[in-house]
Design an enzyme around this catalytic site. Sequence first.
Site, PDB file in Angstrom:
ATOM      1  N   ASP A 111       0.876  -1.176   0.000  1.00  0.00           N
ATOM      2  CA  ASP A 111       0.000   0.000   0.000  1.00  0.00           C
ATOM      3  C   ASP A 111       0.913   1.226   0.000  1.00  0.00           C
ATOM      4  O   ASP A 111       1.467   1.577  -1.035  1.00  0.00           O
ATOM      5  CB  ASP A 111      -0.939  -0.078   1.204  1.00  0.00           C
ATOM      6  CG  ASP A 111      -1.947   1.052   1.257  1.00  0.00           C
ATOM      7  OD1 ASP A 111      -2.160   1.725   0.236  1.00  0.00           O
ATOM      8  OD2 ASP A 111      -2.544   1.282   2.329  1.00  0.00           O
ATOM      9  N   GLY A 113       3.749   1.217   1.384  1.00  0.00           N
ATOM     10  CA  GLY A 113       5.092   0.639   1.327  1.00  0.00           C
ATOM     11  C   GLY A 113       5.870   0.786   2.624  1.00  0.00           C
ATOM     12  O   GLY A 113       6.987   0.285   2.742  1.00  0.00           O
ATOM     13  N   THR A 115       5.370  -0.594   5.514  1.00  0.00           N
ATOM     14  CA  THR A 115       5.591  -1.892   6.164  1.00  0.00           C
ATOM     15  C   THR A 115       6.701  -2.656   5.449  1.00  0.00           C
ATOM     16  O   THR A 115       7.646  -3.138   6.080  1.00  0.00           O
ATOM     17  CB  THR A 115       4.292  -2.727   6.162  1.00  0.00           C
ATOM     18  OG1 THR A 115       3.261  -1.964   6.786  1.00  0.00           O
ATOM     19  CG2 THR A 115       4.485  -4.039   6.904  1.00  0.00           C
ATOM     20  N   LEU A 116       6.582  -2.756   4.136  1.00  0.00           N
ATOM     21  CA  LEU A 116       7.579  -3.516   3.376  1.00  0.00           C
ATOM     22  C   LEU A 116       8.961  -2.879   3.478  1.00  0.00           C
ATOM     23  O   LEU A 116       9.971  -3.577   3.551  1.00  0.00           O
ATOM     24  CB  LEU A 116       7.141  -3.639   1.914  1.00  0.00           C
ATOM     25  CG  LEU A 116       6.198  -4.795   1.641  1.00  0.00           C
ATOM     26  CD1 LEU A 116       5.644  -4.722   0.220  1.00  0.00           C
ATOM     27  CD2 LEU A 116       6.897  -6.138   1.853  1.00  0.00           C
ATOM     28  N   LYS A 139      -1.339  -1.576  -4.428  1.00  0.00           N
ATOM     29  CA  LYS A 139      -2.330  -0.518  -4.693  1.00  0.00           C
ATOM     30  C   LYS A 139      -1.728   0.577  -5.544  1.00  0.00           C
ATOM     31  O   LYS A 139      -0.598   1.017  -5.306  1.00  0.00           O
ATOM     32  CB  LYS A 139      -2.789   0.102  -3.367  1.00  0.00           C
ATOM     33  CG  LYS A 139      -3.954  -0.615  -2.735  1.00  0.00           C
ATOM     34  CD  LYS A 139      -4.545   0.209  -1.595  1.00  0.00           C
ATOM     35  CE  LYS A 139      -5.228  -0.714  -0.614  1.00  0.00           C
ATOM     36  NZ  LYS A 139      -5.725  -0.022   0.593  1.00  0.00           N
ATOM     37  N   ASP A 167      -7.541  -8.055   6.614  1.00  0.00           N
ATOM     38  CA  ASP A 167      -8.556  -7.807   7.646  1.00  0.00           C
ATOM     39  C   ASP A 167      -9.039  -6.371   7.643  1.00  0.00           C
ATOM     40  O   ASP A 167      -8.423  -5.462   7.092  1.00  0.00           O
ATOM     41  CB  ASP A 167      -7.965  -8.079   9.028  1.00  0.00           C
ATOM     42  CG  ASP A 167      -6.958  -6.993   9.446  1.00  0.00           C
ATOM     43  OD1 ASP A 167      -6.027  -6.716   8.663  1.00  0.00           O
ATOM     44  OD2 ASP A 167      -7.129  -6.411  10.539  1.00  0.00           O
TER      45      ASP A 167
HETATM   46  P1  IMP Z   1       1.568  -0.142   4.027  1.00  0.00           P
HETATM   47  O1  IMP Z   1       2.577  -0.133   5.119  1.00  0.00           O
HETATM   48  O2  IMP Z   1       0.794   1.137   3.931  1.00  0.00           O
HETATM   49  O3  IMP Z   1       2.116  -0.573   2.674  1.00  0.00           O
HETATM   50  O4  IMP Z   1       0.461  -1.167   4.440  1.00  0.00           O
HETATM   51  C1  IMP Z   1       0.731  -2.500   4.483  1.00  0.00           C
HETATM   52  C2  IMP Z   1      -0.159  -3.197   5.469  1.00  0.00           C
HETATM   53  O5  IMP Z   1      -1.383  -2.514   5.673  1.00  0.00           O
HETATM   54  C3  IMP Z   1      -0.521  -4.535   4.882  1.00  0.00           C
HETATM   55  O6  IMP Z   1       0.352  -5.512   5.352  1.00  0.00           O
HETATM   56  C4  IMP Z   1      -1.936  -4.740   5.326  1.00  0.00           C
HETATM   57  O7  IMP Z   1      -1.952  -5.491   6.522  1.00  0.00           O
HETATM   58  C5  IMP Z   1      -2.492  -3.356   5.588  1.00  0.00           C
HETATM   59  N1  IMP Z   1      -3.364  -2.900   4.480  1.00  0.00           N
HETATM   60  C6  IMP Z   1      -3.083  -2.002   3.515  1.00  0.00           C
HETATM   61  N2  IMP Z   1      -4.105  -1.824   2.683  1.00  0.00           N
HETATM   62  C7  IMP Z   1      -5.079  -2.654   3.121  1.00  0.00           C
HETATM   63  C8  IMP Z   1      -6.408  -2.945   2.659  1.00  0.00           C
HETATM   64  O8  IMP Z   1      -6.916  -2.436   1.640  1.00  0.00           O
HETATM   65  N3  IMP Z   1      -7.086  -3.853   3.388  1.00  0.00           N
HETATM   66  C9  IMP Z   1      -6.582  -4.462   4.501  1.00  0.00           C
HETATM   67  N4  IMP Z   1      -5.354  -4.220   4.961  1.00  0.00           N
HETATM   68  C10 IMP Z   1      -4.605  -3.329   4.273  1.00  0.00           C
HETATM   69 MG    MG Z   2      -3.791  -5.646   8.519  1.00  0.00          MG
END
Ligand code: IMP
Ligand code: MG
Length: 182
Positions: A111, A113, A115-116, A139, A167
């Site tokens: 999403d 990024g 977290t990754l 996304k 979730d």
């Molecule tokens: P990021 O750190 O914004 O890339 O988000 C990554 C984490 O957010 C993922 O591992 C998901 O657990 C959660 N996440 C992001 N988008 C969604 C969504 O549309 N539905 C559910 N969980 C999401």
């Molecule tokens: Mg989650």
Amino acid sequence: MNDVNLNPETQTDVSKLEVLISRQQLQERIRELGQTISADYKNRELDLVGVLKGGFIFLADLVRELEIPCRIHFLQASSYQNRKTSSGVVRLSHDLQLSGKHVMVVEDIYDTGLTLQRVFEDLQSQSPASLEICTLLSKKIEGKVPLDVKYTGFEIENRFVIGYGLDYAERYREIPDIVCMD
Ligand code: IMP
Ligand code: MG
């Protein structure tokens, strides 16, 4: 209305939500990913690191499509805390030792990024022989943290999705398809 499908706390009737990616589409794409990864890692052992909790179903299905030896690990990452947008603070928890290994992070969704990026930097500091990212979903949004993601299952619009491990407030991970909640 079918009461069986109605979550008592959120009042969401999941049977009425739009299916974005069906279980058949997931199965087909994950089979392709498994074949590609098996070819890329031929004659090597792969250490897969699933990102909990969202990546658990994807990892379980992906490893059954691999034709190479592998070892399975998990780490816990959390950032959303019952919200639909990232809190920006990513907490990690694991006791992995991956020095010299060929490592692949397996995540549910790229999403923002954040977290990754956090997971990648943490594992990179262990000096693996190689480190790649495999994400089921990515996304299409502006301003993502730029990451070199080698394997992506599906690119999706900026919708909030649940099911197949994803979730909302710890619910709906068990839905077999990926469905839109917004
Ligand atoms: P990021 O750190 O914004 O890339 O988000 C990554 C984490 O957010 C993922 O591992 C998901 O657990 C959660 N996440 C992001 N988008 C969604 C969504 O549309 N539905 C559910 N969980 C999401
Ligand atoms: Mg989650």
